[in-house]
Design a protein around this motif. Structure first.
Motif, PDB file in Angstrom:
ATOM      1  N   ALA A  69       0.811  -1.219   0.000  1.00  0.00           N
ATOM      2  CA  ALA A  69       0.000   0.000   0.000  1.00  0.00           C
ATOM      3  C   ALA A  69       0.844   1.268   0.000  1.00  0.00           C
ATOM      4  O   ALA A  69       0.469   2.265  -0.609  1.00  0.00           O
ATOM      5  CB  ALA A  69      -0.940  -0.005   1.199  1.00  0.00           C
ATOM      6  N   SER A  70       1.997   1.252   0.658  1.00  0.00           N
ATOM      7  CA  SER A  70       2.833   2.456   0.707  1.00  0.00           C
ATOM      8  C   SER A  70       3.280   2.886  -0.680  1.00  0.00           C
ATOM      9  O   SER A  70       3.498   4.064  -0.933  1.00  0.00           O
ATOM     10  CB  SER A  70       4.065   2.229   1.573  1.00  0.00           C
ATOM     11  N   GLY A  71       3.421   1.954  -1.587  1.00  0.00           N
ATOM     12  CA  GLY A  71       3.830   2.287  -2.941  1.00  0.00           C
ATOM     13  C   GLY A  71       2.706   2.803  -3.805  1.00  0.00           C
ATOM     14  O   GLY A  71       2.939   3.305  -4.896  1.00  0.00           O
ATOM     15  N   ARG A  72       1.487   2.699  -3.319  1.00  0.00           N
ATOM     16  CA  ARG A  72       0.338   3.136  -4.108  1.00  0.00           C
ATOM     17  C   ARG A  72      -0.355   4.360  -3.550  1.00  0.00           C
ATOM     18  O   ARG A  72      -1.122   4.999  -4.248  1.00  0.00           O
ATOM     19  CB  ARG A  72      -0.685   1.998  -4.211  1.00  0.00           C
ATOM     20  N   ASN A  73      -0.113   4.694  -2.287  1.00  0.00           N
ATOM     21  CA  ASN A  73      -0.937   5.745  -1.683  1.00  0.00           C
ATOM     22  C   ASN A  73      -0.238   7.084  -1.519  1.00  0.00           C
ATOM     23  O   ASN A  73      -0.837   8.009  -1.013  1.00  0.00           O
ATOM     24  CB  ASN A  73      -1.499   5.285  -0.341  1.00  0.00           C
ATOM     25  N   PHE A  74       1.007   7.207  -1.915  1.00  0.00           N
ATOM     26  CA  PHE A  74       1.749   8.462  -1.804  1.00  0.00           C
ATOM     27  C   PHE A  74       1.786   8.985  -0.383  1.00  0.00           C
ATOM     28  O   PHE A  74       2.024  10.156  -0.161  1.00  0.00           O
ATOM     29  CB  PHE A  74       1.148   9.571  -2.672  1.00  0.00           C
ATOM     30  N   GLY A  75       1.473   8.148   0.582  1.00  0.00           N
ATOM     31  CA  GLY A  75       1.446   8.606   1.962  1.00  0.00           C
ATOM     32  C   GLY A  75       0.282   9.520   2.256  1.00  0.00           C
ATOM     33  O   GLY A  75       0.224  10.159   3.288  1.00  0.00           O
ATOM     34  N   ASN A  76      -0.658   9.622   1.334  1.00  0.00           N
ATOM     35  CA  ASN A  76      -1.860  10.416   1.517  1.00  0.00           C
ATOM     36  C   ASN A  76      -1.563  11.906   1.621  1.00  0.00           C
ATOM     37  O   ASN A  76      -2.423  12.680   1.992  1.00  0.00           O
ATOM     38  CB  ASN A  76      -2.638   9.940   2.747  1.00  0.00           C
ATOM     39  N   VAL A  77      -0.355  12.324   1.300  1.00  0.00           N
ATOM     40  CA  VAL A  77      -0.024  13.748   1.419  1.00  0.00           C
ATOM     41  C   VAL A  77      -0.668  14.598   0.322  1.00  0.00           C
ATOM     42  O   VAL A  77      -1.308  15.593   0.625  1.00  0.00           O
ATOM     43  CB  VAL A  77       1.503  13.957   1.453  1.00  0.00           C
ATOM     44  N   PRO A  78      -0.552  14.243  -0.961  1.00  0.00           N
ATOM     45  CA  PRO A  78      -1.056  15.159  -1.988  1.00  0.00           C
ATOM     46  C   PRO A  78      -2.518  14.936  -2.377  1.00  0.00           C
ATOM     47  O   PRO A  78      -2.945  15.414  -3.403  1.00  0.00           O
ATOM     48  CB  PRO A  78      -0.140  14.863  -3.164  1.00  0.00           C
ATOM     49  N   GLN A  79      -3.283  14.229  -1.599  1.00  0.00           N
ATOM     50  CA  GLN A  79      -4.625  13.854  -2.025  1.00  0.00           C
ATOM     51  C   GLN A  79      -5.599  15.016  -2.129  1.00  0.00           C
ATOM     52  O   GLN A  79      -6.626  14.898  -2.777  1.00  0.00           O
ATOM     53  CB  GLN A  79      -5.178  12.772  -1.103  1.00  0.00           C
ATOM     54  N   LEU A  80      -5.295  16.156  -1.517  1.00  0.00           N
ATOM     55  CA  LEU A  80      -6.214  17.289  -1.622  1.00  0.00           C
ATOM     56  C   LEU A  80      -6.379  17.737  -3.057  1.00  0.00           C
ATOM     57  O   LEU A  80      -7.424  18.258  -3.433  1.00  0.00           O
ATOM     58  CB  LEU A  80      -5.725  18.452  -0.763  1.00  0.00           C
ATOM     59  N   ALA A  81      -5.364  17.516  -3.882  1.00  0.00           N
ATOM     60  CA  ALA A  81      -5.446  17.919  -5.278  1.00  0.00           C
ATOM     61  C   ALA A  81      -6.533  17.147  -6.017  1.00  0.00           C
ATOM     62  O   ALA A  81      -7.050  17.604  -7.026  1.00  0.00           O
ATOM     63  CB  ALA A  81      -4.100  17.710  -5.963  1.00  0.00           C
ATOM     64  N   ARG A  82      -6.886  15.969  -5.521  1.00  0.00           N
ATOM     65  CA  ARG A  82      -7.897  15.128  -6.178  1.00  0.00           C
ATOM     66  C   ARG A  82      -9.175  14.993  -5.344  1.00  0.00           C
ATOM     67  O   ARG A  82     -10.047  14.233  -5.706  1.00  0.00           O
ATOM     68  CB  ARG A  82      -7.325  13.733  -6.427  1.00  0.00           C
ATOM     69  N   ALA A  83      -9.252  15.698  -4.241  1.00  0.00           N
ATOM     70  CA  ALA A  83     -10.378  15.525  -3.328  1.00  0.00           C
ATOM     71  C   ALA A  83     -11.643  16.146  -3.898  1.00  0.00           C
ATOM     72  O   ALA A  83     -11.607  17.194  -4.531  1.00  0.00           O
ATOM     73  CB  ALA A  83     -10.060  16.162  -1.978  1.00  0.00           C
ATOM     74  N   ASP A  84     -12.749  15.505  -3.662  1.00  0.00           N
ATOM     75  CA  ASP A  84     -14.066  16.030  -3.976  1.00  0.00           C
ATOM     76  C   ASP A  84     -14.618  16.599  -2.671  1.00  0.00           C
ATOM     77  O   ASP A  84     -15.168  15.867  -1.845  1.00  0.00           O
ATOM     78  CB  ASP A  84     -14.943  14.916  -4.532  1.00  0.00           C
ATOM     79  N   LEU A  85     -14.410  17.887  -2.469  1.00  0.00           N
ATOM     80  CA  LEU A  85     -14.775  18.505  -1.196  1.00  0.00           C
ATOM     81  C   LEU A  85     -16.275  18.426  -0.916  1.00  0.00           C
ATOM     82  O   LEU A  85     -16.689  18.276   0.237  1.00  0.00           O
ATOM     83  CB  LEU A  85     -14.286  19.943  -1.143  1.00  0.00           C
ATOM     84  N   ALA A  86     -17.089  18.486  -1.955  1.00  0.00           N
ATOM     85  CA  ALA A  86     -18.538  18.389  -1.742  1.00  0.00           C
ATOM     86  C   ALA A  86     -18.898  17.026  -1.143  1.00  0.00           C
ATOM     87  O   ALA A  86     -19.750  16.937  -0.258  1.00  0.00           O
ATOM     88  CB  ALA A  86     -19.275  18.610  -3.061  1.00  0.00           C
ATOM     89  N   SER A  87     -18.214  15.974  -1.594  1.00  0.00           N
ATOM     90  CA  SER A  87     -18.468  14.635  -1.032  1.00  0.00           C
ATOM     91  C   SER A  87     -18.024  14.566   0.416  1.00  0.00           C
ATOM     92  O   SER A  87     -18.703  13.960   1.252  1.00  0.00           O
ATOM     93  CB  SER A  87     -17.737  13.560  -1.846  1.00  0.00           C
ATOM     94  N   LEU A  88     -16.873  15.187   0.722  1.00  0.00           N
ATOM     95  CA  LEU A  88     -16.422  15.201   2.119  1.00  0.00           C
ATOM     96  C   LEU A  88     -17.442  15.891   3.011  1.00  0.00           C
ATOM     97  O   LEU A  88     -17.757  15.405   4.096  1.00  0.00           O
ATOM     98  CB  LEU A  88     -15.064  15.907   2.240  1.00  0.00           C
ATOM     99  N   VAL A  89     -17.948  17.032   2.573  1.00  0.00           N
ATOM    100  CA  VAL A  89     -18.930  17.773   3.367  1.00  0.00           C
ATOM    101  C   VAL A  89     -20.205  16.953   3.519  1.00  0.00           C
ATOM    102  O   VAL A  89     -20.786  16.877   4.610  1.00  0.00           O
ATOM    103  CB  VAL A  89     -19.228  19.147   2.731  1.00  0.00           C
TER     104      VAL A  89
END
Length: 119
Positions: A69-89
């Motif tokens: 998983a560490s090789g696929r998830n980028f450490g979850n650091v840059p995920q805001l660039a792909r986040a769907d904020l409306a879904s989070l809300v």
């Protein structure tokens, strides 16, 4: 920069083969042994060694650093660039979404500082 295709299915680290001399073939002694060279294991080893440089910290990994998983998830650091904020809300509510966004931004700032500190 994030790749154009997401999610990443293969580790960027896994595109090379392990060096034969990295295989553990003898008895080793350590003060701290970390099992697993994923993001959590490497981070634990790094921060343990920084807190007490006198400790001999050893990381063991069955495959290669960043396998799984560490090789696929980028450490979850840059995920805001792909986040769907409306879904989070919608799922977490405004305060929950704000917490996630603030926390991830803080993680990114911490990561940038670590990279700068280490040169």
């Amino acid at each position: 920069m994030l790749p154009d295709t997401y999610p990443v299915r293969t580790s960027f680290w896994g595109q090379t083969t392990a060096e034969p001399e990295s295989e553990l073939t003898s008895h080793e002694e350590a003060d701290v042994v970390i099992v697993g060279a994923g993001l959590a294991g490497l981070s634990t080893a790094y921060h343990t060694a920084r807190l007490d440089p006198s400790l001999r910290v050893v990381v063991v990994e069955k495959d290669y650093a960043g396998y799984g998983a560490s090789g696929r998830n980028f450490g979850n650091v840059p995920q805001l660039a792909r986040a769907d904020l409306a879904s989070l809300v919608r799922v977490l509510g405004p305060e929950g979404a704000r917490y996630i966004v603030t926390h991830q931004a803080s993680m990114f700032e911490d990561f940038q500082k670590l990279v700068a500190d280490e040169g």
